[in-house]
Design a protein around this motif. Structure first.
Motif, PDB file in Angstrom:
ATOM      1  N   ARG A   1       4.925   5.119   1.505  1.00 12.87           N
ATOM      2  CA  ARG A   1       4.445   3.756   1.779  1.00 12.87           C
ATOM      3  C   ARG A   1       3.623   3.790   3.050  1.00 12.87           C
ATOM      4  O   ARG A   1       3.848   4.605   3.943  1.00 12.87           O
ATOM      5  CB  ARG A   1       5.607   2.791   1.950  1.00 12.87           C
ATOM      6  N   TRP A   2       2.698   2.865   3.157  1.00 15.33           N
ATOM      7  CA  TRP A   2       1.767   2.868   4.281  1.00 15.33           C
ATOM      8  C   TRP A   2       1.583   1.441   4.764  1.00 15.33           C
ATOM      9  O   TRP A   2       1.614   0.494   3.974  1.00 15.33           O
ATOM     10  CB  TRP A   2       0.428   3.448   3.803  1.00 15.33           C
TER      11      TRP A   2
ATOM     12  N   GLN B   1      -1.096  -0.780   7.049  1.00 19.01           N
ATOM     13  CA  GLN B   1      -2.383  -0.799   7.725  1.00 19.01           C
ATOM     14  C   GLN B   1      -2.232  -1.404   9.101  1.00 19.01           C
ATOM     15  O   GLN B   1      -1.616  -2.456   9.266  1.00 19.01           O
ATOM     16  CB  GLN B   1      -3.372  -1.629   6.917  1.00 19.01           C
TER      17      GLN B   1
ATOM     18  N   ILE C   1      -6.974  12.197  -0.562  1.00 17.46           N
ATOM     19  CA  ILE C   1      -6.148  11.117  -0.021  1.00 17.46           C
ATOM     20  C   ILE C   1      -6.548   9.838  -0.736  1.00 17.46           C
ATOM     21  O   ILE C   1      -7.740   9.522  -0.856  1.00 17.46           O
ATOM     22  CB  ILE C   1      -6.326  10.987   1.501  1.00 17.46           C
ATOM     23  N   TYR C   2      -5.546   9.139  -1.232  1.00 17.95           N
ATOM     24  CA  TYR C   2      -5.744   7.871  -1.916  1.00 17.95           C
ATOM     25  C   TYR C   2      -4.910   6.826  -1.176  1.00 17.95           C
ATOM     26  O   TYR C   2      -3.722   7.037  -0.960  1.00 17.95           O
ATOM     27  CB  TYR C   2      -5.215   7.910  -3.341  1.00 17.95           C
ATOM     28  N   LEU C   3      -5.479   5.726  -0.834  1.00 17.00           N
ATOM     29  CA  LEU C   3      -4.735   4.558  -0.362  1.00 17.00           C
ATOM     30  C   LEU C   3      -4.823   3.527  -1.471  1.00 17.00           C
ATOM     31  O   LEU C   3      -5.908   3.026  -1.783  1.00 17.00           O
ATOM     32  CB  LEU C   3      -5.329   4.013   0.935  1.00 17.00           C
TER      33      LEU C   3
ATOM     34  N   GLU D   1      -1.228  11.781  -1.032  1.00 13.89           N
ATOM     35  CA  GLU D   1      -1.955  12.951  -0.545  1.00 13.89           C
ATOM     36  C   GLU D   1      -1.754  14.086  -1.537  1.00 13.89           C
ATOM     37  O   GLU D   1      -0.621  14.389  -1.920  1.00 13.89           O
ATOM     38  CB  GLU D   1      -1.467  13.380   0.839  1.00 13.89           C
TER      39      GLU D   1
ATOM     40  N   PRO E   1       0.810  -1.222   0.000  1.00 14.45           N
ATOM     41  CA  PRO E   1       0.000   0.000   0.000  1.00 14.45           C
ATOM     42  C   PRO E   1       0.844   1.274   0.000  1.00 14.45           C
ATOM     43  O   PRO E   1       1.905   1.332   0.626  1.00 14.45           O
ATOM     44  CB  PRO E   1      -0.788  -0.102   1.299  1.00 14.45           C
TER      45      PRO E   1
ATOM     46  N   CYS F   1     -10.259   6.072  -0.681  1.00 11.81           N
ATOM     47  CA  CYS F   1      -9.994   7.287  -1.451  1.00 11.81           C
ATOM     48  C   CYS F   1     -11.059   8.314  -1.106  1.00 11.81           C
ATOM     49  O   CYS F   1     -12.213   7.950  -0.864  1.00 11.81           O
ATOM     50  CB  CYS F   1     -10.046   6.963  -2.937  1.00 11.81           C
TER      51      CYS F   1
ATOM     52  N   LEU G   1       0.178   5.622   0.376  1.00 10.47           N
ATOM     53  CA  LEU G   1      -0.734   6.738   0.630  1.00 10.47           C
ATOM     54  C   LEU G   1      -0.314   7.874  -0.287  1.00 10.47           C
ATOM     55  O   LEU G   1       0.856   8.256  -0.309  1.00 10.47           O
ATOM     56  CB  LEU G   1      -0.647   7.193   2.090  1.00 10.47           C
TER      57      LEU G   1
ATOM     58  N   ASP H   1      -3.161   0.088  -3.647  1.00  9.57           N
ATOM     59  CA  ASP H   1      -2.397  -1.153  -3.536  1.00  9.57           C
ATOM     60  C   ASP H   1      -1.605  -1.345  -4.819  1.00  9.57           C
ATOM     61  O   ASP H   1      -2.124  -1.874  -5.804  1.00  9.57           O
ATOM     62  CB  ASP H   1      -3.350  -2.323  -3.287  1.00  9.57           C
TER      63      ASP H   1
END
Length: 98
Positions: free
Chosen positions: A86-87, A89, A53-55, A6, A2, A38, A4, A57
């Motif tokens: 990078r994110w 969860q 904001i978009y998360l 912004e 994932p 999103c 993120l 994959d």
């Protein structure tokens, strides 16, 4: 993995945002398989969007860059700035996912 993304709109571009919004939503629908979440960042009264904001994959930062560069908002030069990180969860729907 994932990422993120912004985005930060340029000042006073609400009319441009609204003009391109339908194409943006169609782009998101076409790429729904990549979206973990999103949405728009809003003013406190909920009336004005100032970015998003978009998360997503995706496998690499480069793919995340290509994803956001293909967004009609980006192509219309709505964004003043885009940040990609990078994110990981940790929680989803109030549940620990680690």
């Amino acid at each position: 993995m994932p990422f993120l993304i912004e985005t930060f709109d340029k000042p006073d571009r609400q009319a441009l945002r609204l003009e391109v919004r339908q194409a943006h939503l169609e782009y998101l629908d076409a790429n729904v398989h990549l979206l973990l979440a999103c949405g728009a960042k809003l003013s406190d009264d909920g009336e004005t969007a100032s970015g998003g904001i978009y998360l997503v994959d995706l496998d690499s930062r480069e793919e995340a860059e290509r994803f956001i560069e293909a967004d009609p908002f980006h192509q219309a030069a709505l964004f003043a700035e885009v940040k990609i990180v990078r994110w990981r969860q940790a929680y989803l729907n109030r549940k620990n996912t680690l």
